[in-house]
Design an enzyme around this catalytic site. Structure first.
Site, PDB file in Angstrom:
ATOM      1  N   ASP A   1       0.862  -1.327   0.248  1.00 60.60           N
ATOM      2  CA  ASP A   1       0.031   0.403  -0.140  1.00 60.60           C
ATOM      3  C   ASP A   1       0.843   1.260   0.361  1.00 60.60           C
ATOM      4  O   ASP A   1       0.450   2.108   0.958  1.00 60.60           O
ATOM      5  CB  ASP A   1      -1.307  -0.287   1.159  1.00 60.60           C
ATOM      6  CG  ASP A   1      -2.052  -1.250   1.059  1.00 60.60           C
ATOM      7  OD1 ASP A   1      -2.355  -1.461  -0.065  1.00 60.60           O
ATOM      8  OD2 ASP A   1      -2.146  -1.703   1.814  1.00 60.60           O
TER       9      ASP A   1
ATOM     10  N   LYS B   1       2.013   1.744  -5.169  1.00 60.61           N
ATOM     11  CA  LYS B   1       2.554   1.387  -6.650  1.00 60.61           C
ATOM     12  C   LYS B   1       1.311   1.894  -7.690  1.00 60.61           C
ATOM     13  O   LYS B   1       1.869   1.663  -8.839  1.00 60.61           O
ATOM     14  CB  LYS B   1       2.786  -0.309  -5.941  1.00 60.61           C
ATOM     15  CG  LYS B   1       3.783  -0.488  -5.284  1.00 60.61           C
ATOM     16  CD  LYS B   1       3.431  -1.991  -4.413  1.00 60.61           C
ATOM     17  CE  LYS B   1       2.675  -2.499  -4.412  1.00 60.61           C
ATOM     18  NZ  LYS B   1       2.274  -2.668  -2.987  1.00 60.61           N
TER      19      LYS B   1
ATOM     20  N   GLY C   1      -4.865  -4.142  -4.158  1.00 61.21           N
ATOM     21  CA  GLY C   1      -4.809  -3.119  -3.535  1.00 61.21           C
ATOM     22  C   GLY C   1      -4.773  -2.467  -4.058  1.00 61.21           C
ATOM     23  O   GLY C   1      -4.575  -1.439  -3.413  1.00 61.21           O
ATOM     24  N   HIS C   2      -4.513  -1.697  -5.978  1.00 60.53           N
ATOM     25  CA  HIS C   2      -3.792  -0.834  -6.346  1.00 60.53           C
ATOM     26  C   HIS C   2      -5.040   0.751  -6.828  1.00 60.53           C
ATOM     27  O   HIS C   2      -5.595   0.534  -7.174  1.00 60.53           O
ATOM     28  CB  HIS C   2      -2.581  -1.186  -7.331  1.00 60.53           C
ATOM     29  CG  HIS C   2      -1.582  -2.106  -7.152  1.00 60.53           C
ATOM     30  ND1 HIS C   2      -1.093  -2.373  -7.821  1.00 60.53           N
ATOM     31  CD2 HIS C   2      -1.606  -2.988  -6.169  1.00 60.53           C
ATOM     32  CE1 HIS C   2      -0.071  -3.128  -7.457  1.00 60.53           C
ATOM     33  NE2 HIS C   2      -0.944  -3.734  -5.650  1.00 60.53           N
TER      34      HIS C   2
ATOM     35  N   THR D   1      -6.154 -11.830   3.753  1.00 60.87           N
ATOM     36  CA  THR D   1      -6.864 -10.996   3.231  1.00 60.87           C
ATOM     37  C   THR D   1      -8.213 -12.497   2.781  1.00 60.87           C
ATOM     38  O   THR D   1      -9.237 -11.907   2.066  1.00 60.87           O
ATOM     39  CB  THR D   1      -6.702 -11.058   1.321  1.00 60.87           C
ATOM     40  OG1 THR D   1      -5.913 -11.435   0.917  1.00 60.87           O
ATOM     41  CG2 THR D   1      -5.274  -9.031   2.061  1.00 60.87           C
TER      42      THR D   1
ATOM     43  N   GLN E   1       1.768  -6.235  -2.604  1.00 60.11           N
ATOM     44  CA  GLN E   1       2.736  -6.758  -1.283  1.00 60.11           C
ATOM     45  C   GLN E   1       3.122  -5.335  -1.752  1.00 60.11           C
ATOM     46  O   GLN E   1       3.865  -4.507  -2.231  1.00 60.11           O
ATOM     47  CB  GLN E   1       2.872  -7.798  -1.686  1.00 60.11           C
ATOM     48  CG  GLN E   1       0.947  -8.203  -1.017  1.00 60.11           C
ATOM     49  CD  GLN E   1       0.487  -8.935  -2.565  1.00 60.11           C
ATOM     50  OE1 GLN E   1       1.261  -9.434  -3.521  1.00 60.11           O
ATOM     51  NE2 GLN E   1      -0.366  -8.621  -2.942  1.00 60.11           N
TER      52      GLN E   1
ATOM     53  N   LYS F   1       3.118  10.200  -1.066  1.00 60.56           N
ATOM     54  CA  LYS F   1       2.428  10.726   0.615  1.00 60.56           C
ATOM     55  C   LYS F   1       3.685  12.103   1.343  1.00 60.56           C
ATOM     56  O   LYS F   1       3.176  12.043   2.433  1.00 60.56           O
ATOM     57  CB  LYS F   1       1.375   9.707   1.082  1.00 60.56           C
ATOM     58  CG  LYS F   1       0.656   8.697   0.478  1.00 60.56           C
ATOM     59  CD  LYS F   1       0.167   7.561   0.876  1.00 60.56           C
ATOM     60  CE  LYS F   1      -1.527   8.086   1.379  1.00 60.56           C
ATOM     61  NZ  LYS F   1      -2.401   6.697   1.177  1.00 60.56           N
TER      62      LYS F   1
HETATM   63  P1  GDP Z   1      -0.983  -0.036  -3.659  1.00 57.88           P
HETATM   64  O1  GDP Z   1      -1.373  -1.023  -2.872  1.00 57.88           O
HETATM   65  O2  GDP Z   1       0.610   0.662  -3.264  1.00 57.88           O
HETATM   66  O3  GDP Z   1      -0.971   0.581  -5.079  1.00 57.88           O
HETATM   67  O4  GDP Z   1      -1.434   1.380  -2.998  1.00 57.88           O
HETATM   68  P2  GDP Z   1      -3.324   1.726  -2.465  1.00 57.88           P
HETATM   69  O5  GDP Z   1      -3.745   2.437  -3.735  1.00 57.88           O
HETATM   70  O6  GDP Z   1      -3.501   0.073  -1.527  1.00 57.88           O
HETATM   71  O7  GDP Z   1      -2.991   2.798  -0.988  1.00 57.88           O
HETATM   72  C1  GDP Z   1      -2.549   3.990  -1.204  1.00 57.88           C
HETATM   73  C2  GDP Z   1      -3.153   5.157  -1.325  1.00 57.88           C
HETATM   74  O8  GDP Z   1      -2.923   6.324  -0.666  1.00 57.88           O
HETATM   75  C3  GDP Z   1      -4.483   5.443  -2.291  1.00 57.88           C
HETATM   76  O9  GDP Z   1      -5.323   5.870  -2.071  1.00 57.88           O
HETATM   77  C4  GDP Z   1      -3.590   6.437  -3.456  1.00 57.88           C
HETATM   78  O10 GDP Z   1      -4.299   6.586  -4.015  1.00 57.88           O
HETATM   79  C5  GDP Z   1      -3.163   7.297  -1.989  1.00 57.88           C
HETATM   80  N1  GDP Z   1      -2.041   8.011  -2.551  1.00 57.88           N
HETATM   81  C6  GDP Z   1      -0.474   7.309  -3.612  1.00 57.88           C
HETATM   82  N2  GDP Z   1       0.305   7.923  -3.629  1.00 57.88           N
HETATM   83  C7  GDP Z   1      -0.472   9.686  -3.370  1.00 57.88           C
HETATM   84  C8  GDP Z   1       0.827  10.246  -2.608  1.00 57.88           C
HETATM   85  O11 GDP Z   1       1.388  11.184  -2.875  1.00 57.88           O
HETATM   86  N3  GDP Z   1      -0.453  11.701  -1.873  1.00 57.88           N
HETATM   87  C9  GDP Z   1      -1.303  11.351  -1.043  1.00 57.88           C
HETATM   88  N4  GDP Z   1      -2.061  12.664  -0.047  1.00 57.88           N
HETATM   89  N5  GDP Z   1      -2.363  10.066  -1.749  1.00 57.88           N
HETATM   90  C10 GDP Z   1      -2.099   9.151  -2.166  1.00 57.88           C
HETATM   91  P1  IMO Z   2      -1.434  -4.447  -2.216  1.00 58.17           P
HETATM   92  O1  IMO Z   2      -0.459  -4.666  -3.302  1.00 58.17           O
HETATM   93  C1  IMO Z   2      -1.289  -4.331   2.076  1.00 58.17           C
HETATM   94  C2  IMO Z   2      -1.480  -9.073   4.056  1.00 58.17           C
HETATM   95  C3  IMO Z   2      -2.358  -9.454   4.903  1.00 58.17           C
HETATM   96  C4  IMO Z   2      -2.095  -9.848   5.441  1.00 58.17           C
HETATM   97  C5  IMO Z   2      -0.413 -10.894   4.878  1.00 58.17           C
HETATM   98  C6  IMO Z   2      -0.895 -11.635   4.168  1.00 58.17           C
HETATM   99  O2  IMO Z   2      -2.710  -3.602  -1.927  1.00 58.17           O
HETATM  100  O3  IMO Z   2      -0.091  -3.672  -1.626  1.00 58.17           O
HETATM  101  P2  IMO Z   2      -2.306 -12.645   2.019  1.00 58.17           P
HETATM  102  O4  IMO Z   2      -3.706 -12.548   1.234  1.00 58.17           O
HETATM  103  O5  IMO Z   2      -1.390 -12.467   0.893  1.00 58.17           O
HETATM  104  O6  IMO Z   2      -1.490 -14.278   1.946  1.00 58.17           O
HETATM  105  O7  IMO Z   2      -2.428 -12.092   3.430  1.00 58.17           O
HETATM  106  O8  IMO Z   2      -0.173 -10.392   3.877  1.00 58.17           O
HETATM  107  N1  IMO Z   2      -1.393  -8.059   2.370  1.00 58.17           N
HETATM  108  C7  IMO Z   2      -1.690  -7.085   1.788  1.00 58.17           C
HETATM  109  N2  IMO Z   2      -1.380  -5.604   2.774  1.00 58.17           N
HETATM  110  N3  IMO Z   2      -1.268  -4.561   0.665  1.00 58.17           N
HETATM  111  C8  IMO Z   2      -1.288  -5.945   0.090  1.00 58.17           C
HETATM  112  O9  IMO Z   2      -1.542  -6.085  -1.778  1.00 58.17           O
HETATM  113  C9  IMO Z   2      -1.631  -6.582   0.707  1.00 58.17           C
HETATM  114  N4  IMO Z   2      -1.239  -7.593  -0.225  1.00 58.17           N
HETATM  115  C10 IMO Z   2      -1.767  -9.137   1.341  1.00 58.17           C
HETATM  116  O10 IMO Z   2      -3.127  -7.918   5.374  1.00 58.17           O
HETATM  117  O11 IMO Z   2      -1.233  -9.548   6.211  1.00 58.17           O
HETATM  118 MG    MG Z   3      -2.779  -1.554  -1.892  1.00 60.31          MG
END
Ligand code: GDP
Ligand code: IMO
Ligand code: MG
Length: 427
Positions: free
Chosen positions: A13, A16, A40-41, A128, A223, A330
Site C-alpha cells: 500500500d 504502487k 488493491g492498487h 485477505t 504487496q 504521501k
Molecule cells: P498500492 O497498493 O501500493 O497501489 O497502494 P494503495 O492504493 O493500496 O494505497 C495508496 C493510497 O494512497 C491510495 O489511496 C492512493 O490514491 C493514495 N496515494 C498515492 N500516492 C499518494 C500521494 O503522494 N499523496 C496522497 N495524499 N495520496 C497518495
Molecule cells: P498491495 O498490493 C497490504 C497482507 C495481508 C496479510 C498478509 C497475508 O495493495 O500493496 P494474503 O491474503 O496475501 O495471504 O495475506 O499480507 N497483504 C497486504 N497488505 N497490501 C497488500 O497488497 C497486501 N496483500 C496482502 O493483510 O497480512
Molecule cells: Mg494496496
C-alpha cells in the site's frame, strides 16, 4: 530501453498503483508477476478513482499492453468481474494477456484460506481471505490447477480430484466442514474457460520478444518487500515473492534484462494484518496519519496500522531488491506536524542495531530509535518541483534519501497523476 521493476519497499500500500499509472503512458507493457487479488492498487485519473486487484494498473493506459504473468494466482470470477467493471466505465481491456502457466485460485483454495485462519485463532496471519496462500501451497505441492488446464476437461478433472483428495479429508476431519465435490468445481471452472480464452497467451515469449524489439516493459509488484515469503517478516507475510527477483521467475525474463528497480516508499509506514511493526503508533499521531492519509485497505476495508518512517526497513529494501531509485509517496500527509520522528535504528535488548535483525525473535523485540526532524505547515500539494517544497520538507526528503541508500527520484504530494514531483526521469 529494457525492463523496469516497480515494487513496494515496505508492507504494501505504498502507492504502487499511482506510480505504475504515472509511467503507464510511456511504457509498452505492464506486467503483474506475483500475488493475486489480495492486492488493491488505487489509481486516480482526473475525477475518476479505480481500485485494481488482479489487473495490472497499466490497463488504464490506452497504449499499454497489460500482462498477468505465470507467477500470479488468478481467481477467474474476480478476473471477469474486474474486466466487466472496467468495460462498464469505458476502459478497453481487449489487449490483456494472461499466462497459461498462471495458477488458478479455486473455490476450495478460498475455503481453506478462511478455515485455516479461523483455526489459527489468536495466531492468525490476518490474510485477505482470497485463497492466496493455499493456491501457492498447491503450486509448490504440485497439485495446482493452471489456466491452461481449463482447456482439457479430462486433465482438469484428474487434477481437481488429486487436489481434493487430501483436502476433503482435512476439511471434514480436522475442520468439521462439508467435503467439496469434484464435479461441482470442474463445472464452475469450465464455465470460465471460454470467457478467458481470448486473453491466454505464451507471455514469456511475448515479453522476451518485446524486449528484443526494444519495447519498454514495466513489472508492477503487488504487496511489498516485508511481505515477501523469503525476505519478509515470516510467517506474517504473503505467499509469493514481491521482491525484485520475483519479477524474473514470475514473468520468465532474465535478470540481465532489468535495468532499473524502483522502490515505492511511503513517507511514513503502514501495515495491514498481523505481525511485527516497530514504529507502530497507538496514539493520536497514529490516528491522525490514518485519517489524513486515508489509510483503509482497498481490498478488505480494514483500518491500516500506522507508524513513523522506518529507515532500517528502507535500507533493507534497498539491499534485497538492489534498488536503483525510490519513489517517495504521501509526503503531503505529513504536513502540519511540528516535528516528525524518523526511526534511524533499533534498540534490541539494550543494544543499538542499524540493520534489520536476522532473527525473528530480535525483530519482535526491536524498539525504534527516533531522530526528530523539523516539520512544515505549508500546503505542498501544488508543488511541481523540488524547490517548490518548503525548506523543512526538502530537508526531510534529503534525510530519508541519505538514510535509505538510494536516490529519491520522484515525490508524491497527492493521489492524482499530476500530483508528483519528478526529480530524475525513470525512462
Ligand atoms: P498500492 O497498493 O501500493 O497501489 O497502494 P494503495 O492504493 O493500496 O494505497 C495508496 C493510497 O494512497 C491510495 O489511496 C492512493 O490514491 C493514495 N496515494 C498515492 N500516492 C499518494 C500521494 O503522494 N499523496 C496522497 N495524499 N495520496 C497518495
Ligand atoms: P498491495 O498490493 C497490504 C497482507 C495481508 C496479510 C498478509 C497475508 O495493495 O500493496 P494474503 O491474503 O496475501 O495471504 O495475506 O499480507 N497483504 C497486504 N497488505 N497490501 C497488500 O497488497 C497486501 N496483500 C496482502 O493483510 O497480512
Ligand atoms: Mg494496496
Amino acid at each position: 530501453m529494457p525492463a523496469l521493476v516497480l515494487l513496494g519497499a515496505q508492507w504494501g500500500d505504498e502507492g504502487k498503483g499511482k506510480a505504475t499509472d504515472l509511467l503507464g503512458g510511456s511504457v509498452d507493457y505492464v506486467v503483474r508477476y506475483q500475488g493475486g487479488n489480495n492486492a488493491g492498487h488505487t489509481v486516480v485519473v482526473g475525477d475518476q478513482k479505480y481500485a485494481l486487484h488482479l489487473l495490472p494498473s497499466g490497463i488504464l493506459s490506452p497504449g499499454c499492453t497489460p500482462v498477468i504473468g505465470n507467477g500470479v494466482v488468478v481467481d477467474p470470477s474476480v478476473l471477469l468481474s474486474e474486466l466487466s467493471g472496467l468495460n462498464e466505465r469505458g476502459v478497453d481491456t481487449s489487449k490483456l494477456l494472461i499466462s497459461g502457466n498462471a495458477h488458478i485460485i479455486t473455490p476450495y483454495n478460498v475455503t481453506v484460506d478462511k478455515v485455516t485462519e479461523r483455526f489459527l485463532g489468536k495466531r492468525k496471519i490476518g490474510t485477505t481471505g482470497r485463497g492466496i496462500g493455499p493456491t501457492y501451497a498447491d503450486k509448490i505441492n504440485r497439485v495446482g490447477i493452471r489456466v491452461q488446464d481449463l482447456y482439457d476437461e479430462s486433465i482438469l478433472t484428474q487434477k481437481v480430484e488429486a487436489a481434493l483428495d487430501a483436502k476433503n479429508q482435512i476439511l471434514t476431519k480436522l475442520y468439521n466442514r462439508r467435503a467439496i465435490a469434484v464435479e461441482q468445481v470442474v463445472e464452475e471452472l469450465l464455465g470460465y474457460a471460454e470467457k478467458i480464452k481470448p486473453y491466454v497467451a505464451d507471455t514469456v515469449l511475448v515479453l522476451n520478444q518485446a524486449l528484443e524489439d526494444d519495447k519498454v516493459v514495466l513489472f508492477e509488484g503487488g504487496q511489498g518487500t516485508l511481505l515477501d515469503i523469503d525476505h519478509g517478516t515470516y510467517p506474517f507475510v504473503t505467499s509469493s515473492n514481491p521482491t525484485a527477483g520475483g519479477a524474473c521467475t514470475g514473468a520468465g525474463v532474465g535478470p540481465t534484462k532489468i535495468s532499473r528497480v524502483i522502490g515505492i516508499l511511503k513517507a511514513y509506514t503502514t501495515r495491514v494484518g498481523a505481525g511485527p511493526f516497530p514504529t507502530e503508533l497507538f496514539d493520536e499521531d497514529g490516528e491522525a496519519l490514518r485519517r489524513i492519509g486515508g489509510e483503509r485497505g482497498v481490498t478488505t476495508g480494514r483500518d491500516r496500522r500506522c507508524g513513523w518512517f522506518d529507515a532500517v526497513i528502507a535500507r533493507y529494501a534497498t539491499r534485497v531488491n538492489g534498488l536503483t531509485d525510490f519513489f517517495l509517496t504521501k509526503l503531503d500527509v505529513l504536513t502540519g506536524w511540528e516535528q516528525i520522528p524518523v526511526c534511524v535504528a533499533y534498540e534490541i535488548d539494550g543494544k543499538r542495531v542499524e540493520e534489520l535483525p536476522y532473527s525473528q525473535t530480535d525483530f519482535h523485540h526491536a524498539k525504534p530509535v527516533y531522530e526528530m526532524l523539523p516539520g512544515w505547515s505549508e500546503d505542498i500539494s501544488k508543488a511541481k518541483s523540488f524547490s517548490d517544497l518548503p525548506k523543512n520538507a526538502q530537508a526531510y526528503v534529503k534525510a530519508l534519501e541519505e538514510m535509505s541508500g538510494a536516490p529519491i527520484s520522484a515525490i508524491g504530494v497527492g493521489p492524482g497523476r499530476d500530483e508528483t514531483i519528478e526529480i530524475n526521469s525513470f525512462l
